[in-house]
Design a protein around this motif. Structure first.
Motif: not given
Ligand code: NAP
Length: 257
Positions: A91-117
């Motif tokens: 019953g102890v409170p917890m705060i998760r500091l979760n910095r926002p993830g990155w978002t692609a910008e124009p010119g980026d060639r990103w392939y998002r994948v769910p895991d390392l495999a």
């Protein structure tokens, strides 16, 4: 309030710096102890695992902890899950500091994948000279790929099996965009693999890849446990702490609950 600050990130060090010395809080920062020469936060620090949920629960009780701030890395999912379970049980409170993830910008060639495999299979389809900037854990996911050549950049030596064709580059960031561009060019890198760590400390490689037109395989974050209070920034954590302190000005101890 007596606060356990689970760290290992720049934000955790920033929080420790801001909160240590504030009269109303007693902070203990916790590090996993994996890196041989960690950057130590300001103030009291404990190092090493707690021994699972059970061990963490005992630590929280023994130290009469009133609040846990989990400021571990977005991919430190086990620690976050353990903290969520132990705090819920007590019953102890917890705060998760979760910095926002990155978002692609124009010119980026990103392939998002769910895991390392998925990162391992996708990256081999995109090129055969691959920069791995995923930390030292998880390189084993690439071990079964004999054809590509991997540049593995880590602070400490990588763990587990490694792909047959590789070079290890031991280096600790932050790096500038010029340094990252130089690295990509020097090693004729055709693909970059990264986790979606978010924050600004490691974005130079993304800028360098964008400029060079190099594809980036971005591993999505593991999901957060349900029911956890989430703050996106150090400032939001401080606001949540002030709200807790106002609600509980006497600073009731864990024994009072
Ligand atoms: P993890 O897989 O979530 O945690 C594995 C175990 O390490 C935990 O069960 C816990 O052991 C111990 N542990 C983790 N963080 C701890 C902390 N702050 N204090 C005390 N024990 C901790 O964690 P990880 O991915 O190995 O990350 C380890 C540390 O490196 C974290 O502090 C994280 O913030 C930092 N880090 C991680 C990454 C990443 O990509 N994963 C990147 C940069 C920094 P017990 O079960 O024995 O308590």
């Amino acid at each position: 309030m007596r606060i356990l600050l689970l760290g290992g990130t720049g934000e955790a060090r920033e929080l420790a710096r801001l909160l240590t010395g504030e009269r109303e809080h007693e902070i203990v920062s916790s590090l996993a102890g994996r890196v041989s020469d960690p950057v130590r936060p300001v103030g009291e620090v404990r190092i090493g695992g707690f021994g699972g949920v059970e061990g963490l629960r005992k630590w929280l009780e023994d130290n009469r902890t009133e609040l846990v701030v989990d400021a571990t890395h977005p991919f430190a999912a086990t620690m976050t899950a353990h903290a969520a379970q132990a705090t819920a049980q007590l019953g102890v409170p917890m705060i998760r500091l979760n910095r926002p993830g990155w978002t692609a910008e124009p010119g980026d060639r990103w392939y998002r994948v769910p895991d390392l495999a998925a990162a391992a299979s996708t990256s081999t389809e995109l090129g055969d000279r691959i920069l791995l900037t995923i930390g030292r854990q998880g390189i084993a996911a690439f071990a079964g790929y004999p054809r590509p050549w991997y540049l593995i950049r880590t602070i400490d030596p990588p763990e587990g099996p490694l792909p047959p064709r590789h070079e290890i580059l031991s280096a600790r960031g932050p790096f500038t965009v010029d340094e990252e561009s130089g690295l990509l060019a020097r090693h004729r890198i055709g693909v970059v693999v990264t986790k979606d760590s978010g924050g600004t400390a490691t974005t130079a490689k993304l800028t360098a890849a964008r400029t060079a037109g190099i594809p980036v395989v971005v591993v999505d974050r593991p999901p957060l446990p349900s029911g956890v209070t989430v703050a996106g920034t150090v400032e939001e954590v401080r606001e949540a702490l002030s709200a807790c302190t106002t609600e509980n000005p006497a600073g009731g101890s864990a024994e009072d609950r």
